[in-house]
Design a protein around this motif. Structure first.
Motif, PDB file in Angstrom:
ATOM      1  N   SER A 307      -6.629  -1.002  -1.715  1.00  0.00           N
ATOM      2  CA  SER A 307      -5.388  -1.707  -2.049  1.00  0.00           C
ATOM      3  C   SER A 307      -5.615  -3.197  -2.277  1.00  0.00           C
ATOM      4  O   SER A 307      -5.031  -3.796  -3.172  1.00  0.00           O
ATOM      5  CB  SER A 307      -4.359  -1.518  -0.931  1.00  0.00           C
ATOM      6  N   GLU A 309      -8.644  -4.831  -2.844  1.00  0.00           N
ATOM      7  CA  GLU A 309      -9.771  -5.185  -3.714  1.00  0.00           C
ATOM      8  C   GLU A 309     -10.450  -6.451  -3.171  1.00  0.00           C
ATOM      9  O   GLU A 309     -10.839  -6.505  -2.022  1.00  0.00           O
ATOM     10  CB  GLU A 309      -9.307  -5.320  -5.161  1.00  0.00           C
ATOM     11  N   ASP A 311      -9.007  -9.326  -2.673  1.00  0.00           N
ATOM     12  CA  ASP A 311      -7.973 -10.275  -2.251  1.00  0.00           C
ATOM     13  C   ASP A 311      -7.722 -10.265  -0.749  1.00  0.00           C
ATOM     14  O   ASP A 311      -6.633 -10.607  -0.277  1.00  0.00           O
ATOM     15  CB  ASP A 311      -6.674  -9.984  -3.008  1.00  0.00           C
ATOM     16  N   ARG A 343      -1.760 -12.554  -5.688  1.00  0.00           N
ATOM     17  CA  ARG A 343      -2.460 -11.694  -6.646  1.00  0.00           C
ATOM     18  C   ARG A 343      -2.411 -10.229  -6.198  1.00  0.00           C
ATOM     19  O   ARG A 343      -2.140  -9.325  -6.993  1.00  0.00           O
ATOM     20  CB  ARG A 343      -3.899 -12.173  -6.780  1.00  0.00           C
ATOM     21  N   ALA A 344      -2.651  -9.997  -4.903  1.00  0.00           N
ATOM     22  CA  ALA A 344      -2.624  -8.629  -4.384  1.00  0.00           C
ATOM     23  C   ALA A 344      -1.221  -8.044  -4.446  1.00  0.00           C
ATOM     24  O   ALA A 344      -1.033  -6.863  -4.773  1.00  0.00           O
ATOM     25  CB  ALA A 344      -3.141  -8.607  -2.941  1.00  0.00           C
ATOM     26  N   ARG A 347      -0.361  -6.835  -7.921  1.00  0.00           N
ATOM     27  CA  ARG A 347      -1.083  -5.598  -8.243  1.00  0.00           C
ATOM     28  C   ARG A 347      -0.449  -4.394  -7.534  1.00  0.00           C
ATOM     29  O   ARG A 347      -0.276  -3.328  -8.144  1.00  0.00           O
ATOM     30  CB  ARG A 347      -2.541  -5.735  -7.848  1.00  0.00           C
ATOM     31  N   LEU A 348      -0.080  -4.559  -6.276  1.00  0.00           N
ATOM     32  CA  LEU A 348       0.523  -3.458  -5.534  1.00  0.00           C
ATOM     33  C   LEU A 348       1.858  -3.033  -6.132  1.00  0.00           C
ATOM     34  O   LEU A 348       2.172  -1.839  -6.193  1.00  0.00           O
ATOM     35  CB  LEU A 348       0.717  -3.867  -4.073  1.00  0.00           C
ATOM     36  N   ALA A 350       2.707  -3.005  -9.110  1.00  0.00           N
ATOM     37  CA  ALA A 350       2.544  -2.339 -10.410  1.00  0.00           C
ATOM     38  C   ALA A 350       2.437  -0.823 -10.263  1.00  0.00           C
ATOM     39  O   ALA A 350       2.594  -0.086 -11.248  1.00  0.00           O
ATOM     40  CB  ALA A 350       1.313  -2.887 -11.129  1.00  0.00           C
ATOM     41  N   THR A 351       2.150  -0.332  -9.056  1.00  0.00           N
ATOM     42  CA  THR A 351       2.066   1.106  -8.808  1.00  0.00           C
ATOM     43  C   THR A 351       3.343   1.557  -8.113  1.00  0.00           C
ATOM     44  O   THR A 351       3.754   0.971  -7.114  1.00  0.00           O
ATOM     45  CB  THR A 351       0.851   1.440  -7.914  1.00  0.00           C
TER      46      THR A 351
END
Length: 366
Positions: A307, A309, A311, A343-344, A347-348, A350-351
């Motif tokens: 989750s 990566e 970050d 940033r994390a 990204r999270l 987006a799912t």
């Protein structure tokens, strides 16, 4: 619900015994149930006390009988009928079943079965094969505490499809010569609202204290104690399912079985969330903390890298001093922590379970 009276093919999700308090793997399964019924797919979620006795690829009669007796004697059957699942809000269209024995699943044309824990996979594969239906497994961990590596590989191979939640589990399937579909866990953004910026939060660290050995409560307590030694002005909070306070310094606060509201408050008020586990499937708390705006420090494990990566700040497994040093670094460098968290978080978000459920529906053929 009688599945042979439905017009649309449905999905039967098979879990182990009813969980009276939150379990991450159950939460993921329930999220998929809600998302699938939103797509118009009928869903039944089965809970079975006896499936925990399904090891080595076969049913074990006497452990199953003991499970049924425990189910009755502990009053779980009465409790279930009265309260059902109490810690998660399931859509009313999701049908819930709980039994002390092995589930008696009636299947309609086109139905599919989704196993969860490794003990449920041979059972699901057998039921599906006998009725000519499709089977799949939602693989959320490499469950060596439940069976041997050889039997885990056999259980995974028994089903038609394997859905993994993290790249490292896909690699485990590859090693066993099995194909898989990667569906990283999603989070419901509204459940974890963003708190204030890191620089506006108190110097506070939060961590999960679980009794499970692989989650390394000893490492968590050791690292937090070292943080306090070097930064005595830091506030340190922990939470966990156990009602009793673990044996640790009184300077570490402990919140027993926090409500969702209390957990959100902890996430939103902490500058750093720390994970000390040796292994996780796709670890929910670091991701939940990130959505709430906290920076993450963790042991370097696939279940957190899945989750976070790059970050998060990482330390070797079991290294108390290195983990504490990374926590202090995250506390001191607010700007870098904020960049990683933002940033994390993007990204999270987006799912989504809606998107994942659409893919899962295709994998199951319903």
């Amino acid at each position: 619900m009688r599945s042979d009276r439905r017009s649309a093919p449905g999905v039967h999700i098979v879990l182990l015994a009813v969980a009276r308090s939150p379990i991450g793997g159950y939460k993921v399964a329930y999220e998929y149930a809600n998302a699938l019924v939103d797509l118009g797919v009928p869903v039944t979620v089965w809970h079975s006390e006896s499936l925990q006795a399904f090891t080595g690829g076969r049913r074990r009669l006497w452990p199953a009988v003991r499970s049924v007796l425990a189910w009755w004697l502990r009053g779980q059957r009465r409790d279930w009928r009265r309260h059902g699942v109490t810690w998660f809000t399931l859509d009313e269209r999701v049908q819930l079943r709980a039994t002390g024995w092995f589930p008696r699943i009636r299947l309609a044309d086109g139905d599919a079965l989704l196993a969860t824990a490794v003990q449920t996979m041979p059972f699901v594969a057998d039921v599906a094969a006998r009725h000519g239906r499709r089977s799949a497994a939602l693989i959320q961990h490499y469950e060596t505490w439940a069976d041997t590596p050889e039997q885990i590989a056999a259980a995974w191979a028994a089903v038609d499809e394997r859905v993994v939640i993290a790249p490292w589990l896909a690699e485990k399937c590859d090693e066993a010569g099995l194909s898989s579909h990667l569906l990283p866990n999603a989070l419901v953004a509204d459940e974890y609202p963003l708190g204030p910026p890191i620089g506006e939060r108190p110097s506070r660290v939060l961590s999960l204290l679980s009794p499970h050995g692989y989650k390394r409560p000893d490492v968590v307590i050791g690292a937090l104690t070292e943080v306090l030694r070097q930064r005595p002005d830091t506030e340190v909070y922990t939470f966990g399912p156990a009602p009793e306070r673990p044996d640790m310094t009184s300077a570490i606060h402990y919140v027993a079985d926090p409500s969702p509201e209390r957990l959100r408050e902890l996430y939103q008020s902490s500058r750093v969330y720390m994970c000390g586990s040796d292994e996780e499937g796709w670890h929910l708390p670091p991701a939940e903390a990130t959505l709430s705006g906290a920076a993450v420090v963790s042991t370097d494990i696939g279940g957190v890298r899945a989750s976070m990566e790059g970050d998060a700040l990482y330390a070797p497994r079991g290294d108390v001093d290195a983990l504490a040093a990374q926590v202090i670094s995250a506390l001191d460098d607010e700007s870098a922590s904020q960049v990683r968290t933002d940033r994390a978080r993007a990204r999270l978000l987006a799912t989504t379970y809606a998107g994942n459920a659409t893919r899962l529906r295709g994998i199951l053929g319903v």
